[in-house]
Design a protein around this motif. Structure first.
Motif, mmCIF file in Angstrom:
data_model
loop_
_atom_site.group_PDB
_atom_site.id
_atom_site.type_symbol
_atom_site.label_atom_id
_atom_site.label_comp_id
_atom_site.label_asym_id
_atom_site.label_seq_id
_atom_site.Cartn_x
_atom_site.Cartn_y
_atom_site.Cartn_z
ATOM 1 N N LEU A 305 0.801 -1.217 0.000
ATOM 2 C CA LEU A 305 0.000 0.000 0.000
ATOM 3 C C LEU A 305 0.840 1.277 0.000
ATOM 4 O O LEU A 305 0.550 2.225 -0.727
ATOM 5 N N SER A 306 1.902 1.306 0.799
ATOM 6 C CA SER A 306 2.694 2.531 0.893
ATOM 7 C C SER A 306 4.048 2.395 0.191
ATOM 8 O O SER A 306 4.953 3.180 0.433
ATOM 9 N N CYS A 307 4.163 1.390 -0.685
ATOM 10 C CA CYS A 307 5.459 1.131 -1.327
ATOM 11 C C CYS A 307 5.600 1.917 -2.633
ATOM 12 O O CYS A 307 4.632 2.074 -3.387
ATOM 13 N N PHE A 314 2.785 -4.007 -9.111
ATOM 14 C CA PHE A 314 1.409 -4.242 -8.670
ATOM 15 C C PHE A 314 1.327 -5.326 -7.590
ATOM 16 O O PHE A 314 0.360 -6.076 -7.515
ATOM 17 N N GLY A 315 2.368 -5.399 -6.772
ATOM 18 C CA GLY A 315 2.342 -6.355 -5.664
ATOM 19 C C GLY A 315 2.578 -7.796 -6.088
ATOM 20 O O GLY A 315 2.386 -8.712 -5.298
ATOM 21 N N GLY A 316 2.997 -8.005 -7.341
ATOM 22 C CA GLY A 316 3.348 -9.339 -7.809
ATOM 23 C C GLY A 316 2.146 -10.166 -8.216
ATOM 24 O O GLY A 316 1.145 -9.633 -8.699
ATOM 25 N N CYS A 335 8.493 -11.066 -2.582
ATOM 26 C CA CYS A 335 8.993 -9.759 -2.153
ATOM 27 C C CYS A 335 9.681 -9.854 -0.790
ATOM 28 O O CYS A 335 9.143 -10.421 0.153
ATOM 29 N N HIS A 336 10.858 -9.262 -0.703
ATOM 30 C CA HIS A 336 11.607 -9.312 0.555
ATOM 31 C C HIS A 336 10.914 -8.542 1.662
ATOM 32 O O HIS A 336 11.211 -8.730 2.838
ATOM 33 N N LEU A 337 9.934 -7.677 1.297
ATOM 34 C CA LEU A 337 9.196 -6.931 2.316
ATOM 35 C C LEU A 337 7.983 -7.708 2.835
ATOM 36 O O LEU A 337 7.354 -7.308 3.810
ATOM 37 N N SER A 338 7.664 -8.817 2.176
ATOM 38 C CA SER A 338 6.504 -9.604 2.616
ATOM 39 C C SER A 338 6.808 -10.287 3.943
ATOM 40 O O SER A 338 7.876 -10.865 4.119
#
Ligand SMILES: C[S@@+](CC[C@H](N)C(=O)[O-])C[C@H]1O[C@@H](n2cnc3c(N)ncnc32)[C@H](O)[C@@H]1O
Ligand code: SF4
Ligand code: SF4
Lengths: 374, 96
Positions: A305-307, A314-316, A335-338
């Motif tokens: 959302l804030s990336c 599109f979030g993959g 994603c490494h942020l997941s």
């Protein structure tokens, strides 16, 4: 509510899965585990209507795929119809199960491009992966016929443990067979690739070595063959923009006429996909709630959302998010942020072991799954 | 080693390669260049050049025609045409 959602931009491409029938049984096949029977396939007239509606909607390119699209007896008629509608036609074919003379007829009917899949540069291994003796030689003949007609040829090679050491050889095979373009695509784990993942996932080192070798060939062969390299997302840190964004650029029609944002999206529960048997293609694109579900960025949660990359990737992939986290609206765990990224890492660690062809037997793609037959 | 794209002679007659098509897209009101797995939206200058790649006209004739049609300096048009053509030749999207 005073906010009006603008209508989506017109789609550029249509993937038409003309049939799920296929002579080969690739264990990585991206088709769904539940394949559609011939009796449920759209008729010639229904497909023609779909292509006409697609052209009117703004679709420019049609990818005729499957299964094996050339098993449809009306394939020449369908290509001719697309050509009349001004659509650019791409045949995505295994090269097996039909007469090689068909290629010349398709070229005559206006076919613009042939994409031929090859399982390995080593004939014996190629036939084993596809589960069909003699497939490699048939493919070579289809390549030869295509080059003869002048229709441009792309070779597509899906990379996994059994052939990862020969990824660069596959580029050389494509050059040798007269292709102007080659796709080296590391296996995406959906459809049949998922139950076979433990036999398909290459060790990380082998994947990295293959990537480096193919990247080197890109430079070396510049101007002689175009190399499209689809990197393995399990070894990446940020996901791919799956389909260029949900319901944003392309649509997919299944053999029985269901319209999907991507060929794997039927695996997502809670979405009702409309059929061309009941709806016009343009209505599906604009109004099917399943197409709206993950369109744009409004559906996103954190961290997407804030990336800053939210309109880049599109979030993959929604299907991958569902398969590995249980919720299609989560960030793709590649994603490494997941918060679920460790599931990718542990899958690579658990499955990415062993060299060369796996000792255990693949679960080949079949109309009835082996474990269901019992 | 990088293969040099074939030099572009003044009397070459460029045309789009088989599998590459220029199309007027009625829905978007723009020209589009279609190629294997690619859709390219040429800018207005490129679109004018692409429309003249018929395998009949030579490079010089194309430049003359554009300079005339747009009342623009010939040198600038010549540079634009050659830049676009050498790019597309390297991508094998144009043949001579
Ligand atoms: C499902 S096949 C259907 C067309 C035809 N039977 C063929 O194999 O070319 C469509 C394309 O997807 C590729 N493919 C299949 N499964 C894949 C996977 N799991 N990951 C990446 N590409 C895949 C195939 O190699 C082929 O180029
Ligand atoms: S990927 Fe293999 S099994 Fe799947 S449709 Fe293509 S040739 Fe058939
Ligand atoms: S957080 Fe979401 S948008 Fe950002 S890189 Fe990861 S998947 Fe892409």
């Amino acid at each position: 509510m005073n906010q009006v959602t603008p209508p989506p931009a017109a789609p550029l491409g249509l993937l038409a899965e003309l049939t799920h029938r296929c002579a080969l049984g690739c264990p990585y096949c991206s088709n769904p585990l539940e394949l559609e029977a011939r009796s449920r396939e759209l008729s010639t007239d229904e497909w023609k209507r779909v292509f006409s509606e697609a052209a009117a909607l703004g679709v420019l390119q049609v990818h005729l795929s499957g299964g094996e699209p050339a098993l449809r007896r009306d394939i020449v008629e369908l290509v001719a119809h697309c050509a009349r509608e001004g659509l650019y036609t791409n045949l995505i074919t295994s090269g097996v199960g039909y007469r090689p003379e068909l290629i010349a007829q398709l070229a005559e009917a206006g076919l613009d491009h042939v994409q031929l899949s090859v399982q390995d540069s080593e004939p014996g291994s190629a036939d084993h992966i596809g589960g069909y003796n003699g497939a490699f030689e048939r493919k070579r003949e289809i390549a030869r016929r295509t080059v003869e007609t002048g229709v441009p040829l792309t070779i597509n090679a899906v990379i996994h443990r059994a052939n990862v050491a020969r990824a660069p050889d596959m580029v050389m095979l494509a050059l040798d067979w007269g292709a102007g373009r080659v796709e080296i695509a590391h296996t995406q784990y959906y459809g049949w690739a998922l139950p076979n993942r433990a036999l398909l996932m290459p060790p990380r080192n082998a994947a990295l070595a293959a990537i480096a070798a193919v990247e080197a060939l890109k430079i070396e062969l510049h101007g002689r063959i175009a190399i499209d390299h689809v990197l393995p997302d399990y070894h990446a840190n940020v996901p791919k923009a799956c389909m260029g964004g949900w319901g944003r650029r392309t649509l997919n029609v299944t053999p029985a006429g269901k319209v999907l944002p991507c060929h794997a999206s039927e695996s997502i529960p809670g979405l009702e996909f409309w059929s061309v048997r009941e709806h016009a293609l343009g209505d599906v694109w604009r109004a099917n709630p399943a197409f709206q579900a993950y369109r744009g960025t409004g559906w996103m949660k954190e961290p997407c959302l804030s990336c800053a990359r939210r309109e880049v990737d599109f979030g993959g992939c929604r299907c991958q998010a569902l398969m590995l986290t249980g919720d299609a609206a989560n960030t793709d765990p590649v994603c490494h942020l997941s918060p679920h990224h460790d599931r990718i890492l542990s899958a690579v660690e658990a499955d990415g072991v062993g060299e060369g062809a796996p000792a255990a037997a693949y679960e080949y793609r079949r109309f009835t799954r082996a474990d269901v037959v019992g | 080693m990088t293969a040099e794209p074939a030099g572009l002679a003044d009397d070459a007659r460029p045309k789009l390669a088989r599998g590459v098509k220029l199309k007027r897209d009625g829905v978007r009101g723009a020209w589009v260049l279609l190629a294997p797995e690619r859709v390219i939206q040429p800018n207005p200058v490129a679109a004018e050049i692409l429309q003249r790649l018929d395998g009949v006209r030579t490079v010089v004739e194309i430049v003359d025609d554009l300079a005339q049609a747009f009342q623009a300096p010939r040198e600038r048009i010549d540079a634009d045409v050659r830049a676009l053509l050498s790019d597309l030749l390297a991508k094998r999207m144009v043949v001579t």
